[in-house]
Design a protein around this motif. Structure first.
Motif, short mmCIF file in Angstrom:
data_model
loop_
_atom_site.label_atom_id
_atom_site.label_comp_id
_atom_site.label_asym_id
_atom_site.label_seq_id
_atom_site.Cartn_x
_atom_site.Cartn_y
_atom_site.Cartn_z
N ALA A 228 -1.24 -22.16 -12.56
CA ALA A 228 -1.53 -22.32 -13.98
C ALA A 228 -2.36 -23.58 -14.20
O ALA A 228 -3.37 -23.56 -14.91
CB ALA A 228 -0.22 -22.39 -14.77
N ARG A 229 -1.97 -24.67 -13.54
CA ARG A 229 -2.72 -25.91 -13.71
C ARG A 229 -4.11 -25.80 -13.11
O ARG A 229 -5.08 -26.32 -13.67
CB ARG A 229 -1.96 -27.07 -13.09
N SER A 230 -4.22 -25.13 -11.96
CA SER A 230 -5.53 -25.02 -11.34
C SER A 230 -6.49 -24.19 -12.19
O SER A 230 -7.69 -24.26 -12.03
CB SER A 230 -5.42 -24.42 -9.93
N LEU A 231 -5.94 -23.40 -13.10
CA LEU A 231 -6.80 -22.61 -13.99
C LEU A 231 -7.01 -23.33 -15.32
O LEU A 231 -7.53 -22.76 -16.27
CB LEU A 231 -6.17 -21.23 -14.23
N GLY A 232 -6.59 -24.60 -15.37
CA GLY A 232 -6.92 -25.41 -16.54
C GLY A 232 -5.89 -25.39 -17.65
O GLY A 232 -6.17 -25.80 -18.76
N LEU B 48 -6.17 -33.40 -3.58
CA LEU B 48 -7.62 -33.28 -3.73
C LEU B 48 -7.97 -32.35 -4.89
O LEU B 48 -8.94 -32.56 -5.60
CB LEU B 48 -8.25 -32.74 -2.44
N ALA B 49 -7.12 -31.32 -5.10
CA ALA B 49 -7.40 -30.35 -6.16
C ALA B 49 -6.96 -30.88 -7.53
O ALA B 49 -7.16 -30.21 -8.53
CB ALA B 49 -6.71 -29.03 -5.85
N GLY B 50 -6.35 -32.06 -7.56
CA GLY B 50 -5.93 -32.61 -8.85
C GLY B 50 -4.60 -32.06 -9.33
O GLY B 50 -4.27 -32.19 -10.50
N PHE B 68 -8.03 -32.32 -14.28
CA PHE B 68 -8.10 -30.88 -13.98
C PHE B 68 -9.56 -30.49 -13.77
O PHE B 68 -10.43 -30.91 -14.51
CB PHE B 68 -7.55 -30.06 -15.14
N HIS B 69 -9.81 -29.70 -12.76
CA HIS B 69 -11.19 -29.29 -12.51
C HIS B 69 -11.28 -27.78 -12.38
O HIS B 69 -11.73 -27.29 -11.36
CB HIS B 69 -11.72 -29.92 -11.23
#
Lengths: 337, 322
Positions: A228-232, B48-50, B68-69
């Motif tokens: 979920a976080r990686s998708l913003g 690394l991915a935040g 976040f990226h």
């Protein structure tokens, strides 16, 4: 069956059950007379109009609203916690309400009086306060804890703690007081007037609006918090709004109808059997319909014994809900959120 | 677009996993991050991915400094994804979420990116399948397609080939290689599978013993012994890429022949404990000699054992006769 057809089918069932629900009651009113009154024609018996509009209609609407409320709350909790056994009461909100109501109805036992009497509004306000207190406690925990499983366990523990206090009160209180409390825990869909229905409707709208704003984050919660976080998605903010929505929905129903069990847990699973999707854009309207249908059906079944005796609604929801959930698990071998 | 770290330290409150790390991840490169299990590969990827806060130092993404990226970095993690009713197609569309509003309305550009990712990973046969029905390999491919659909210059994958069979492992590594080279992406793969990493990576990051990370191209790290030091191989010779066999039979065999047949015969005899000699001035000094010959594209083995000669048609028969 095509998807559009399924939606029409669900709406048709809803309308049908609504009408059947209206036709049941202690006074025999012919179906044809009910139709006439619905079309605003003069009824042969003026008392019938009053019975239909002030008792049966309000009760049927209560079923629709409470069923939708609880199911939407349950769907959000199952998705947020990625746990198929989560329900709207998993955060301990219902337990908080139960504690507050038990304090009103049974606090005499410990020679200590909160509100004077257990009037319906006093109970509703107490239940709301109980829900809100637990909600604030859970929110404080949720900002502290990163993972949802811990939050889920704390919710269960809060529930266990409040139940323990309720047990002590029950042990100390007199039989009549305890019975009043027991009756409240059975849940009740009748007895709401149009003003109270308006409040319940507003609550449903607020819950739907917050849930709809969370559609995207709800979908990503299915993949877990890291994805979920990686998708913003801002997961802390998202979690706050999902908990807020579920709390408003559950708290509102519990305040007016008591702790209605099982609907919020079972409906999301049943709906996912009919509507093959995991997308909350579709699931939200689907569980609203499904919840209304299930609670209307359960309410009809409470009146089946006939002869003026009505079974408690919670007995029926569990009696229907439990076997259905077991059947779903057996059929699919596994159960996912 | 590239990513670099400055004096980065990662880990948890009471445990530092890596300290003072300076790395850079550049486009067009497939980087394999290697190290034994439990050394902190996943933590580094998350940092690394935040997705995880560093203990000290910083991760910089040229042109962007928010935590976040979603439009710069896509991740494929080890967390297993399950969801009732969700189809492969739906899962791939999650890659477009950073580009959509609250209503998740997919534009024609979004749909094209989804279709493109499905084509790239060749998922078209299973797009309507539910993810609960997929094999581990198919699910992993779907997660990779989702990352491709996210259309980011950087993709990070944590153990993408774990629990998969050889076929799937090779397919995934080839796919990642083509993504980095053809689509000019920076790809970081955390893995502990040496053989695949050595053959596909442009660059290796090797988790060192002192909370450091060694960098280099695979061949250099093999030859300077870095791998041996960190992985502590027991009975595996990395320079030949083979498992060392004990010569428990104390018997030397003179073996001659050519091609694959010769190599596989040598393998089999070494595995069964013989010492093999292929270059000698006088073959007759060895009591046993084997000639691998190919007649009419069928291999045969001529065995000379203490002046007796056998002609055999399989390695199994050869070993039995020995």
């Amino acid at each position: 069956m095509g998807t559009t057809l399924k939606w029409f089918f669900l709406i048709f069932i809803l309308v049908l059950l609504f009408l059947i629900n209206l036709s049941f009651g202690s006074v025999d009113i012919p179906l044809i007379a009910i139709f006439r009154m619905l079309l605003l024609q003069e009824a042969e018996n003026p008392i019938w109009t009053s019975i239909l509009m002030d008792f049966r209609m309000t009760k049927a609407f209560t079923c629709v609203l409470a069923g939708s409320d609880l199911s939407l709350g349950g769907l959000q909790m199952q998705t947020l916690f990625r746990n198929p056994l989560a329900g709207p009461d998993v955060l301990g909100l219902t337990s908080g309400a139960s504690l507050a109501v038990s304090l009103i109805l049974m606090s005499n036992a410990v020679s200590f009086t909160f509100f004077s009497t257990g009037t319906p509004w006093a109970i509703a306000i107490a239940a709301s306060l109980g829900c809100v207190s637990v909600f604030i406690i859970m929110l404080a925990f949720s900002s502290k804890l990163q993972d949802n499983v811990s939050l889920l366990i704390i919710g269960l523990m809060v529930g266990a703690g409040t139940s323990a206090i309720v047990s002590v009160l029950q042990y100390l209180s007199r039989a009549e007081e305890m019975q009043t409390y027991m009756l409240w825990t059975f849940g009740s869909l009748g007895g709401l007037n149009w003003n109270e229905l308006l409040v319940l409707t507003s609550i449903l709208f607020i819950g739907i609006i917050i849930a709809s704003a969370s559609i995207k984050s709800l979908n990503t919660w299915l993949l877990g918090d890291l994805y979920a976080r990686s998708l913003g998605i801002d997961i802390n903010r998202s979690r706050f709004f999902i908990i807020l929505s579920a709390s408003v929905l559950t708290g509102g129903v519990t305040a007016f109808c008591g702790p209605i069990a099982f609907v919020g847990l079972a409906v999301p699973h049943l709906v996912k059997l009919v509507i093959n999707t995991s997308n909350h854009k579709v699931l939200i309207p689907a569980v609203l319909l499904g919840g209304a249908i299930l609670l209307l059906l359960c309410d009809i079944l409470t009146q089946l014994p006939g002869n003026n005796s009505v079974l408690p609604i919670n007995a029926i929801t569990a009696m229907i809900g439990a076997p259905v959930v077991i059947w779903v698990i057996l059929k699919n071998k596994r159960i996912d959120v | 677009m590239s990513l670099y770290t400055k004096a980065l330290s990662i880990g948890y409150n009471n445990q530092v996993l890596f300290e003072n790390i300076n790395l850079s991840l550049n486009k067009g490169q497939l980087v394999c991050f290697m190290g034994p299990n439990g050394i902190g590969k996943s933590s580094l990827i998350r940092t690394l991915a935040g997705l995880q806060k560093p203990l000290a130092g910083e991760v910089n993404l040229s042109g962007n400094d928010s935590s976040f990226h979603p439009k710069e970095i896509a991740v494929v993690l080890t967390n297993k994804v399950t969801a009732a009713n969700m189809t492969v197609y739906e899962l791939v569309t999650f890659g477009r979420y950073p580009y959509t509003n609250w209503n998740i309305k997919l534009s024609s550009h979004d749909l094209k990116a989804v279709e493109g990712a499905i084509e790239k990973v060749r998922l078209y046969d299973i797009t309507d399948k539910r993810i609960a029905e997929l094999s581990d390999g198919q699910l992993q491919m779907t997660m990779i397609a989702r990352a491709i659909a996210q259309d980011t210059p950087i993709i990070m994958l944590d153990e993408p080939t774990a629990h998969l069979d050889l076929n799937n492992r090779v397919e995934i590594m080839r796919l990642l290689r083509s993504l980095s080279h053809e689509m000019n992406k920076a790809i970081l793969v955390a893995t502990h599978e040496l053989d695949l990493a050595l053959q596909t990576a442009d660059l290796i990051w090797l988790a060192g013993k002192n909370k450091n990370i060694l960098k280099g191209i695979p061949e250099d790290l093999v030859l300077n012994g870095s791998f041996d030091e960190i992985f502590q191989f027991k009975g595996f010779d990395l320079k030949t890429g083979k498992i060392q066999h004990q010569l428990f039979r104390e018997q030397t065999i003179f073996l001659t022949g050519t091609g694959h047949e010769f190599l596989w015969t040598k393998n089999a005899l070494e595995r069964t404990g013989f010492k093999i000699i292929s270059h000698a001035e006088d073959a007759s000094t060895y009591g046993i000699s084997v000639y691998v010959i190919v007649e009419e594209s069928k291999p045969h083995w001529i065995l000379n054992k203490y002046n007796q000669q056998y002609k055999l048609s399989s390695i199994e028969a050869l070993i039995q006769q020995l």
